[in-house]
Design a protein around this motif. Structure first.
Motif, mmCIF file in Angstrom:
data_model
loop_
_atom_site.group_PDB
_atom_site.id
_atom_site.type_symbol
_atom_site.label_atom_id
_atom_site.label_comp_id
_atom_site.label_asym_id
_atom_site.label_seq_id
_atom_site.Cartn_x
_atom_site.Cartn_y
_atom_site.Cartn_z
ATOM 1 N N GLY A 26 0.798 -1.224 0.000
ATOM 2 C CA GLY A 26 0.000 0.000 0.000
ATOM 3 C C GLY A 26 0.825 1.265 0.000
ATOM 4 O O GLY A 26 0.327 2.342 0.347
ATOM 5 N N GLY A 30 -0.023 3.644 3.003
ATOM 6 C CA GLY A 30 -0.643 2.398 3.414
ATOM 7 C C GLY A 30 0.189 1.658 4.454
ATOM 8 O O GLY A 30 -0.346 1.055 5.391
ATOM 9 N N THR A 206 -2.956 -7.498 -4.122
ATOM 10 C CA THR A 206 -2.250 -6.587 -3.225
ATOM 11 C C THR A 206 -1.753 -7.239 -1.937
ATOM 12 O O THR A 206 -0.778 -6.778 -1.344
ATOM 13 C CB THR A 206 -3.158 -5.406 -2.849
ATOM 14 O OG1 THR A 206 -4.386 -5.912 -2.298
ATOM 15 C CG2 THR A 206 -3.461 -4.550 -4.070
ATOM 16 N N LEU A 224 -4.358 -1.714 0.824
ATOM 17 C CA LEU A 224 -5.088 -1.651 -0.442
ATOM 18 C C LEU A 224 -5.656 -3.037 -0.710
ATOM 19 O O LEU A 224 -4.964 -4.035 -0.520
ATOM 20 C CB LEU A 224 -4.164 -1.233 -1.591
ATOM 21 C CG LEU A 224 -3.561 0.165 -1.524
ATOM 22 C CD1 LEU A 224 -2.591 0.371 -2.685
ATOM 23 C CD2 LEU A 224 -4.647 1.241 -1.555
ATOM 24 N N THR A 225 -6.875 -3.095 -1.180
ATOM 25 C CA THR A 225 -7.503 -4.404 -1.350
ATOM 26 C C THR A 225 -7.571 -4.864 -2.797
ATOM 27 O O THR A 225 -7.832 -6.042 -3.042
ATOM 28 C CB THR A 225 -8.934 -4.400 -0.770
ATOM 29 O OG1 THR A 225 -9.702 -3.371 -1.418
ATOM 30 C CG2 THR A 225 -8.899 -4.154 0.732
ATOM 31 N N SER A 233 -9.557 -9.377 -5.729
ATOM 32 C CA SER A 233 -9.398 -8.488 -4.578
ATOM 33 C C SER A 233 -9.060 -9.311 -3.336
ATOM 34 O O SER A 233 -9.242 -10.534 -3.293
ATOM 35 C CB SER A 233 -10.690 -7.709 -4.332
ATOM 36 O OG SER A 233 -11.723 -8.587 -3.901
ATOM 37 N N SER A 252 -9.005 -3.846 6.536
ATOM 38 C CA SER A 252 -8.645 -2.866 5.511
ATOM 39 C C SER A 252 -9.130 -1.502 5.988
ATOM 40 O O SER A 252 -9.958 -1.420 6.910
ATOM 41 C CB SER A 252 -9.272 -3.240 4.165
ATOM 42 O OG SER A 252 -10.682 -3.288 4.258
ATOM 43 N N ARG A 258 -9.541 5.958 5.413
ATOM 44 C CA ARG A 258 -9.404 6.384 4.022
ATOM 45 C C ARG A 258 -9.323 7.897 3.912
ATOM 46 O O ARG A 258 -8.571 8.432 3.087
ATOM 47 C CB ARG A 258 -10.565 5.843 3.183
ATOM 48 C CG ARG A 258 -10.532 4.327 2.996
ATOM 49 C CD ARG A 258 -11.467 3.881 1.892
ATOM 50 N NE ARG A 258 -12.859 4.198 2.173
ATOM 51 C CZ ARG A 258 -13.691 3.414 2.830
ATOM 52 N NH1 ARG A 258 -13.257 2.251 3.323
ATOM 53 N NH2 ARG A 258 -14.956 3.764 3.017
ATOM 54 N N ARG A 263 -5.688 10.028 -1.270
ATOM 55 C CA ARG A 263 -5.593 9.207 -2.476
ATOM 56 C C ARG A 263 -4.159 8.954 -2.928
ATOM 57 O O ARG A 263 -3.901 8.041 -3.700
ATOM 58 C CB ARG A 263 -6.362 9.876 -3.620
ATOM 59 C CG ARG A 263 -7.846 9.999 -3.339
ATOM 60 C CD ARG A 263 -8.606 10.371 -4.577
ATOM 61 N NE ARG A 263 -10.034 10.445 -4.319
ATOM 62 C CZ ARG A 263 -10.961 10.509 -5.265
ATOM 63 N NH1 ARG A 263 -10.588 10.497 -6.535
ATOM 64 N NH2 ARG A 263 -12.234 10.569 -4.947
ATOM 65 N N MET A 265 -0.824 7.533 -2.196
ATOM 66 C CA MET A 265 -0.200 6.618 -1.242
ATOM 67 C C MET A 265 1.288 6.897 -1.035
ATOM 68 O O MET A 265 1.951 6.182 -0.288
ATOM 69 C CB MET A 265 -0.388 5.175 -1.709
ATOM 70 C CG MET A 265 -1.822 4.681 -1.689
ATOM 71 S SD MET A 265 -2.544 4.570 -0.023
ATOM 72 C CE MET A 265 -3.523 6.073 0.021
#
Length: 295
Positions: A26, A30, A206, A224-225, A233, A252, A258, A263, A265
Motif C-alpha cells: 500500500g 498504506g 495486493t 489496499l484491497t 481483490s 482494511s 481512508r 488518495r 499513497m
C-alpha cells in the motif's frame, strides 16, 4: 520453501490448524496505516508473532520483516508518527499513466501482469543500486532472515508474471527479497535476485491472501484491497479461504482511515494521520482479532 516458490501460486499447506499473518502492500501511506493497526493490536495484548507463518507483500514485506526480526509494533508505529522511515518515492503523472495502460490493457490476469513486466523493463527509473540502498535503510536492523518466524516474501517474475515466494531456506538474502517485493513497476526498476528479475509482489493481488491456504486461522492486514487490472481483490481471496473452512479476519482501511490516508499513497505528510487512524481502527477490532488468535 525454495526460492522458486510453488508454480500454482499457492503457499505450503499447514496441517489445517495453523495461524497465518498476511501483510499487504500500500505504499508509504498504506504502510503507515498498517503500523498503526499492528501497534493497536499489540497494545491490546495480541501477540501477532505467534503466527505459524508471516506472508509479506511490498510494504507488508518491509514491516513484516522488521517485526519478525525483533522490532516491536509500537516502535514501527511511533516512527511513523515521527515521520521517520521516509521514502523518497515521487510518482509522475506519466508514470501513473504508463502503469495503468499496462495493467488495464488486457482482461486476462496473466497478460495484464506480463504487460506490467514489459513496461517495467522499458521504463527509465532510478538505478537499482539506489533502490537497494533505500530498502537497506528501511529494513534498519533486519539484515538476516529471522530465526524464529517463518517469514515469506512475495515477488513476481518480470518475464513470466508468475508469483513466487522467498524464505530463509533459499539463497536470496532478506534485503534482496524485500527489494523484489517492493519494485513498483515503472516507478522502481525490476529487482535482481537468484539470477532473475522481479517486480512488486502486489502487482497481481495486493496482499496475496491465497498464500495462506491450508491455515486454520488467518489475519489479513491490507492497506489496499485491489490491484489495478483484472485481478482478484483481497475480499475475494478471503472469501475463498473462508469457504474452504478457514477462520479469517480481513482488516482494511475504514472510512475514517481512508480520509486520513487520502488518495496519494506516497504523500509523506499523510503518514502520521494514517498511522493514528490504523491504531484507532485496530483498537475497535481488538476483541474480534483476539477471538480469532486465541482459539
Amino acid at each position: 520453501m525454495s526460492d522458486r516458490g510453488d508454480r500454482d501460486d499457492r503457499g505450503d499447506k499447514s496441517d489445517g490448524d495453523g495461524t497465518a499473518l498476511v501483510l499487504g502492500g500500500g505504499g508509504p501511506v498504506g504502510g503507515a496505516w498498517m503500523t498503526g493497526v499492528l501497534a493497536g493490536l499489540a497494545d491490546a495484548g495480541i501477540d501477532l508473532l505467534r503466527a505459524d507463518v508471516v506472508i509479506g507483500t511490498s510494504a507488508g514485506a518491509i514491516f513484516g520483516a522488521r517485526m519478525a526480526c525483533g522490532e516491536s509494533a509500537r516502535e514501527l508505529y511511533e516512527r511513523q508518527l515521527a515521520r521517520a522511515d521516509q521514502i523518497d518515492l515521487p510518482v509522475t503523472t506519466a508514470q501513473t499513466l504508463r502503469f495503468l495502460w499496462a495493467a488495464l490493457g488486457s482482461r486476462d490476469a496473466q497478460r495484464s501482469v506480463q504487460r506490467l513486466g514489459r513496461a517495467a523493463l522499458a521504463a527509465r527509473s532510478a538505478p537499482e543500486s539506489d533502490v537497494r540502498r533505500t530498502i537497506a535503510t528501511l529494513l534498519r536492523d533486519a539484515t538476516d532472515w529471522p530465526a524464529n518466524t517463518d517469514l515469506r516474501i512475495t515477488a513476481i517474475d518480470v518475464h513470466t508474471g508468475s508469483l513466487e515466494t522467498f524464505g530463509a531456506s533459499g539463497q536470496v538474502t532478506l534485503a534482496e527479497a524485500v527489494a523484489a517485493s517492493c519494485a513498483v513497476p515503472v516507478v522502481w526498476p525490476p529487482a535482481s535476485a537468484a539470477g532473475r528479475r522481479w517486480i512488486d509482489g502486489g502487482s497481481r493481488a495486493t496482499a496475496n491472501v491465497h498464500l495462506a491456504s491450508g491455515y486454520r486461522r488467518v489475519l489479513v492486514v491490507a492497506p489496499l484491497t485491489t490491484a489495478p487490472g483484472p485481478h482478484p481483490s483481497a475480499q475475494q481471496q478471503a472469501a475463498e479461504l473462508a469457504a474452504a473452512g478457514a477462520d479469517i479476519v480481513l482488516v482494511s482501511p475504514d472510512r475514517a482511515a481512508r480520509r486520513a490516508m487520502g488518495r496519494n499513497m506516497t504523500a509523506d505528510t499523510r503518514r502520521p494521520a494514517a498511522a493514528r487512524a490504523g491504531h484507532a481502527q485496530a483498537t475497535a477490532l481488538a476483541e474480534t482479532v483476539t477471538r480469532l488468535w486465541k482459539v
